[in-house]
Design an enzyme around this catalytic site. Structure first.
Site, short mmCIF file in Angstrom:
data_model
loop_
_atom_site.label_atom_id
_atom_site.label_comp_id
_atom_site.label_asym_id
_atom_site.label_seq_id
_atom_site.Cartn_x
_atom_site.Cartn_y
_atom_site.Cartn_z
N SER A 8 -48.97 -8.17 8.90
CA SER A 8 -49.21 -9.33 8.04
C SER A 8 -48.00 -10.24 7.94
CB SER A 8 -49.62 -8.87 6.64
OG SER A 8 -48.63 -8.02 6.09
N ASP A 36 -46.51 -13.32 -2.74
CA ASP A 36 -47.36 -12.38 -3.45
C ASP A 36 -46.52 -11.13 -3.69
OD1 ASP A 36 -47.46 -10.89 -1.05
OD2 ASP A 36 -49.46 -11.63 -0.52
N HIS A 80 -45.41 -10.06 0.28
CA HIS A 80 -45.00 -10.99 1.33
C HIS A 80 -44.12 -12.10 0.79
CE1 HIS A 80 -48.95 -9.24 2.48
NE2 HIS A 80 -48.27 -8.96 3.57
#
Ligand SMILES: *[C@@H]1O[C@H](CO)[C@@H](O)[C@H](O)[C@H]1NC(C)=O
Ligand SMILES: *[C@@H]1O[C@H](CO)[C@@H](O)[C@H](O)[C@H]1NC(C)=O
Ligand SMILES: *[C@@H]1O[C@H](CO)[C@@H](O)[C@H](O)[C@H]1NC(C)=O
Ligand SMILES: *[C@@H]1O[C@H](CO)[C@@H](O)[C@H](O)[C@H]1NC(C)=O
Ligand SMILES: *[C@@H]1O[C@H](CO)[C@@H](O)[C@H](O)[C@H]1NC(C)=O
Length: 383
Positions: free
Chosen positions: A44, A326, A329
């Site tokens: 991610s 978040d 991340h």
């Protein structure tokens, strides 16, 4: 390697070297990028849309993700650009590298991004979140892209091009966050000590790097793991027991990095026709000087115990002050800091033995005079 320990200190406590931003210097109109193509393998931290149509909880093609990205939500796990996006800009590309899921036509000649949120080095990492494209599957997607490039250019020219591309690999966090440190769902922590697990991961990683090499890659940017115990999610889930971060997670990640560095040395000495470098930007030199004021909380609203932003929620106002977008991340602003470090840091702790800029400038065997394509159609990639 001197003092790896310092690498996994909470980076916002470390300082302070005056720092020069280069954000506006890469828009040189029509200049050729420093490498003709850039391929990305990862999770991610690099995904730019590959998970959007997969059955997984690990996808973020919704507001407020992308709030600072020109096209809005794209599947990037941040408010703006990923670190890889910014490295690509620093290398002089006019466009971002397209995700494998939607890449079409000639654009693949400049590279493809195979990264998939929740994916790991090990096939099973992240499986509790749903479908993901593990490192092995990313490599097989690369095989199919190579076949298409061979159809476009012929085998020899394809091989020549692939040998000049840079290959970025940034993977391994999910083998810890979404495997080893979820003992109720995965058995790895029952089977391995952290030392054994790092050794096992690096052994698997090494096989995958060899596969890429056998597919014609000759310039490798291999990213170490960051301070996975310092994310707001890690601290909320595991508790810090009085420390600044979750120490057992940082220590485990450090064991991985400590084995990745000698692997890079070994690969460089074994494969003299290729270049490998270890990159692990920490942002240490920039954190305080650039005014990041919040490093222990996410900018967007993650609800209680969540790690991703709540769809449609209103994020924080001054996103440039937040290290984290978040709960897992980092923000575009932070990604810019670490991208610049990977690109041109002179510190061996961050870029060893080359930074990205230097590696792009190294003489490349594929430039060797004479047209290898004239010399034998059989010298080529395995497809
Ligand atoms: C992981 O999956 C790939 C195909 O998706 C398979 O070829 C490989 O053997 C698997 N590895 C392990 C260790 O199960
Ligand atoms: C551990 O889990 C993996 C993947 O879920 C499985 O293949 C393996 O058989 C398990 N090993 C043991 C000893 O339970
Ligand atoms: C918490 O910290 C104390 C003191 O450093 C240590 O003795 C203890 O083992 C730690 N507990 C955990 C769960 O890490
Ligand atoms: C490097 O070469 C040595 C000697 O042939 C070999 O034992 C080792 O496995 C190789 N290392 C890598 C990473 O390929
Ligand atoms: C973050 O750190 C600040 C200052 O160091 C502290 O006041 C705040 O409570 C912390 N927030 C969280 C969520 O831990």
């Amino acid at each position: 390697m001197a003092n790896l320990a310092s690498k996994l200190q909470p980076w916002w406590l470390l300082l302070v070297i005056p720092f020069l931003f280069v954000s506006n210097t890469y828009h040189c109109v029509n200049a050729e990028p420093q490498v003709p193509c850039y391929f990305i393998f990862g999770d991610s931290l690099s995904d730019n849309g590959n998970n959007n149509n997969l059955a997984t909880e690990a996808k973020v093609n919704y507001w407020p993700y992308g709030i600072d990205f020109p096209k809005g939500p794209t599947g990037r796990f941040t408010n703006g650009r990923t670190m890889q996006d910014i490295i690509v800009q620093l290398l002089g590309f006019q466009e971002f590298i397209p995700p494998f899921a939607t890449s079409r036509g000639q654009e693949i000649l400049k590279g493809v991004n195979y990264a998939s949120g929740s994916a790991g080095i090990l096939n099973e990492s992240g499986q509790h979140l749903g479908v993901r494209i593990s490192m092995d599957m990313q490599l097989s997607n690369h095989q199919s892209v190579i076949s298409t490039i061979v159809e476009m250019l012929g085998k020899c020219a394809a091989s020549k091009l692939l040998g000049k591309c840079m290959y970025a690999v940034q993977i391994g966090s999910n083998d810890y966050i979404n495997n080893y440190f979820k003992p109720e769902m995965y058995n790895s922590s029952h089977l391995f000590t952290p030392q054994q697990y790092a050794a096992y991961l690096i052994e698997q990683y090494s096989l995958k790097i060899k596969t890429l090499y056998n597919n014609g890659a000759r310039m490798f940017a291999l990213f170490g793991l960051g301070a996975i115990g310092c994310t707001p999610n890690a601290m909320a889930v595991h508790g810090t027991n009085g420390s600044a971060c979750v120490e057992k997670m940082n220590t485990a990640a450090q064991l991985f990095n400590e084995r990745l560095i000698p692997l890079v040395d070994e690969l460089n000495s074994n494969s003299t026709d290729a270049k490998f470098t270890y990159l692990n930007p920490t942002g240490a030199s920039a954190a305080n000087s650039l005014g990041f004021t919040v490093a222990n909380a996410s900018c967007c609203d993650i609800g209680s115990g969540g790690d991703l932003c709540i769809p449609g929620s209103e994020p924080c106002g001054d996103r440039s002050q937040y290290v984290f977008w978040d709960a897992v991340h980092t923000s575009d602003a932070w990604n810019e800091v670490i991208a610049v470090e990977a690109y041109d840091s002179e510190s061996n702790a961050i870029a060893y033995p080359f930074n990205v800029k230097k590696m792009a400038q190294l003489p490349n065997n594929n430039d060797a005079d004479g047209d290898i394509c004239e010399m034998g159609e059989n010298s080529g990639v395995t497809v």
